[in-house]
Design a protein around this motif. Structure first.
Motif, PDB file in Angstrom:
ATOM      1  N   LEU A   1       0.631   6.736  -9.634  1.00 43.97           N
ATOM      2  CA  LEU A   1       0.027   5.414  -9.423  1.00 43.97           C
ATOM      3  C   LEU A   1       0.027   5.034  -7.947  1.00 43.97           C
ATOM      4  O   LEU A   1      -0.898   4.379  -7.468  1.00 43.97           O
ATOM      5  N   THR A   2       1.052   5.476  -7.219  1.00 45.40           N
ATOM      6  CA  THR A   2       1.095   5.227  -5.779  1.00 45.40           C
ATOM      7  C   THR A   2      -0.040   5.958  -5.074  1.00 45.40           C
ATOM      8  O   THR A   2      -0.695   5.401  -4.188  1.00 45.40           O
ATOM      9  N   PHE A   3      -0.290   7.196  -5.470  1.00 49.41           N
ATOM     10  CA  PHE A   3      -1.418   7.931  -4.887  1.00 49.41           C
ATOM     11  C   PHE A   3      -2.735   7.193  -5.137  1.00 49.41           C
ATOM     12  O   PHE A   3      -3.590   7.119  -4.249  1.00 49.41           O
ATOM     13  N   ILE A   4      -2.874   6.628  -6.330  1.00 46.57           N
ATOM     14  CA  ILE A   4      -4.094   5.861  -6.627  1.00 46.57           C
ATOM     15  C   ILE A   4      -4.188   4.640  -5.721  1.00 46.57           C
ATOM     16  O   ILE A   4      -5.254   4.352  -5.164  1.00 46.57           O
ATOM     17  N   MET A   5      -3.068   3.914  -5.548  1.00 41.91           N
ATOM     18  CA  MET A   5      -3.101   2.740  -4.677  1.00 41.91           C
ATOM     19  C   MET A   5      -3.421   3.129  -3.237  1.00 41.91           C
ATOM     20  O   MET A   5      -4.192   2.446  -2.562  1.00 41.91           O
TER      21      MET A   5
ATOM     22  N   ILE B   1      -7.251   3.631   1.358  1.00 44.83           N
ATOM     23  CA  ILE B   1      -8.045   4.467   2.269  1.00 44.83           C
ATOM     24  C   ILE B   1      -9.526   4.121   2.155  1.00 44.83           C
ATOM     25  O   ILE B   1     -10.227   4.002   3.165  1.00 44.83           O
ATOM     26  N   ARG B   2     -10.007   3.929   0.949  1.00 44.38           N
ATOM     27  CA  ARG B   2     -11.418   3.576   0.750  1.00 44.38           C
ATOM     28  C   ARG B   2     -11.727   2.207   1.375  1.00 44.38           C
ATOM     29  O   ARG B   2     -12.772   2.023   1.989  1.00 44.38           O
ATOM     30  N   ILE B   3     -10.814   1.268   1.218  1.00 41.93           N
ATOM     31  CA  ILE B   3     -11.013  -0.046   1.841  1.00 41.93           C
ATOM     32  C   ILE B   3     -11.033   0.111   3.360  1.00 41.93           C
ATOM     33  O   ILE B   3     -11.896  -0.451   4.039  1.00 41.93           O
ATOM     34  N   TYR B   4     -10.088   0.884   3.888  1.00 48.55           N
ATOM     35  CA  TYR B   4     -10.013   1.091   5.339  1.00 48.55           C
ATOM     36  C   TYR B   4     -11.298   1.723   5.876  1.00 48.55           C
ATOM     37  O   TYR B   4     -11.817   1.300   6.919  1.00 48.55           O
ATOM     38  N   ILE B   5     -11.816   2.707   5.198  1.00 42.86           N
ATOM     39  CA  ILE B   5     -13.032   3.386   5.664  1.00 42.86           C
ATOM     40  C   ILE B   5     -14.188   2.396   5.801  1.00 42.86           C
ATOM     41  O   ILE B   5     -14.934   2.448   6.776  1.00 42.86           O
ATOM     42  N   ASP B   6     -14.301   1.479   4.858  1.00 44.58           N
ATOM     43  CA  ASP B   6     -15.425   0.537   4.883  1.00 44.58           C
ATOM     44  C   ASP B   6     -15.160  -0.737   5.680  1.00 44.58           C
ATOM     45  O   ASP B   6     -16.075  -1.286   6.292  1.00 44.58           O
ATOM     46  N   LEU B   7     -13.898  -1.213   5.677  1.00 48.23           N
ATOM     47  CA  LEU B   7     -13.627  -2.528   6.259  1.00 48.23           C
ATOM     48  C   LEU B   7     -12.535  -2.549   7.320  1.00 48.23           C
ATOM     49  O   LEU B   7     -12.290  -3.580   7.927  1.00 48.23           O
ATOM     50  N   GLY B   8     -11.819  -1.452   7.511  1.00 43.50           N
ATOM     51  CA  GLY B   8     -10.707  -1.444   8.446  1.00 43.50           C
ATOM     52  C   GLY B   8      -9.445  -2.002   7.806  1.00 43.50           C
ATOM     53  O   GLY B   8      -9.383  -2.255   6.607  1.00 43.50           O
TER      54      GLY B   8
ATOM     55  N   TRP C   1      -4.083  -7.767   0.019  1.00 37.59           N
ATOM     56  CA  TRP C   1      -3.653  -7.815  -1.376  1.00 37.59           C
ATOM     57  C   TRP C   1      -3.050  -6.482  -1.812  1.00 37.59           C
ATOM     58  O   TRP C   1      -2.085  -6.446  -2.587  1.00 37.59           O
ATOM     59  N   MET C   2      -3.581  -5.389  -1.299  1.00 33.80           N
ATOM     60  CA  MET C   2      -2.999  -4.085  -1.625  1.00 33.80           C
ATOM     61  C   MET C   2      -1.602  -3.943  -1.023  1.00 33.80           C
ATOM     62  O   MET C   2      -0.706  -3.385  -1.649  1.00 33.80           O
ATOM     63  N   TYR C   3      -1.396  -4.481   0.197  1.00 36.02           N
ATOM     64  CA  TYR C   3      -0.054  -4.475   0.785  1.00 36.02           C
ATOM     65  C   TYR C   3       0.922  -5.234  -0.122  1.00 36.02           C
ATOM     66  O   TYR C   3       2.050  -4.800  -0.350  1.00 36.02           O
ATOM     67  N   VAL C   4       0.495  -6.388  -0.594  1.00 36.28           N
ATOM     68  CA  VAL C   4       1.342  -7.200  -1.470  1.00 36.28           C
ATOM     69  C   VAL C   4       1.675  -6.429  -2.740  1.00 36.28           C
ATOM     70  O   VAL C   4       2.835  -6.400  -3.183  1.00 36.28           O
ATOM     71  N   LEU C   5       0.673  -5.791  -3.328  1.00 33.88           N
ATOM     72  CA  LEU C   5       0.893  -5.046  -4.568  1.00 33.88           C
ATOM     73  C   LEU C   5       1.864  -3.882  -4.362  1.00 33.88           C
ATOM     74  O   LEU C   5       2.827  -3.726  -5.121  1.00 33.88           O
ATOM     75  N   ILE C   6       1.646  -3.094  -3.341  1.00 31.65           N
ATOM     76  CA  ILE C   6       2.546  -1.969  -3.077  1.00 31.65           C
ATOM     77  C   ILE C   6       3.948  -2.472  -2.737  1.00 31.65           C
ATOM     78  O   ILE C   6       4.945  -1.907  -3.189  1.00 31.65           O
ATOM     79  N   GLY C   7       4.027  -3.556  -1.980  1.00 25.13           N
ATOM     80  CA  GLY C   7       5.335  -4.140  -1.668  1.00 25.13           C
ATOM     81  C   GLY C   7       6.064  -4.576  -2.932  1.00 25.13           C
ATOM     82  O   GLY C   7       7.269  -4.318  -3.080  1.00 25.13           O
ATOM     83  N   ALA C   8       5.365  -5.213  -3.851  1.00 19.68           N
ATOM     84  CA  ALA C   8       5.985  -5.656  -5.104  1.00 19.68           C
ATOM     85  C   ALA C   8       6.451  -4.465  -5.935  1.00 19.68           C
ATOM     86  O   ALA C   8       7.547  -4.482  -6.507  1.00 19.68           O
TER      87      ALA C   8
END
Length: 125
Positions: free
Chosen positions: A24-28, A33-40, A48-55
């Motif tokens: 599941l971590t690999f999926i997150m 990575i996909r968000i970064y490629i398109d939006l930085g 929100w992904m940082y919050v989720l992985i942090g939780a």
């Protein structure tokens, strides 16, 4: 079926938890990575992904490394709701990426049911 029988059928969850969360971590990370490629890095989806992985990775810490079962169950429910919320937010960016969080929601739901049954079993009769 009794609580003990259901728990026996779900006993594989303890052994599967580590490998499942690695997957599941690999999926997150893939989503990030996909968000970064398109939006930085600096955008609301990434935050929100940082919050989720942090939780997810704070879970062992605030559950006393899985010793406090009631807090663990609350953490499971929180993680499930947070994951669902992040998935909804991600649909604004990419529906396909948001769907990748479904396995995490399913796993967290199954783990929550299991933990709830463990807590019920420990109730005084």
């Amino acid at each position: 079926m009794t609580v003990n029988e259901v728990l026996s059928n779900l006993s594989w969850i303890d052994a599967a938890a580590g490998p499942v969360w690695i997957g599941l971590t690999f999926i997150m990370f893939f989503i990030m990575i996909r968000i970064y490629i398109d939006l930085g890095w600096e955008n609301p989806y990434m935050k929100w992904m940082y919050v989720l992985i942090g939780a997810v990775y704070a879970y062992p810490l605030y559950t006393g490394f899985f010793q406090w079962l009631t807090i663990a169950e609350i953490g499971n429910i929180f993680t499930l709701l947070l994951t669902a919320g992040v998935a909804i937010i991600l649909t604004r960016f990419s529906k396909k990426l948001s769907l990748l969080l479904i396995p995490q929601m399913v796993w967290t739901l199954v783990a929550s049911i299991y933990m709830g049954l463990v807590l019920i079993k420990e109730l005084p009769v």
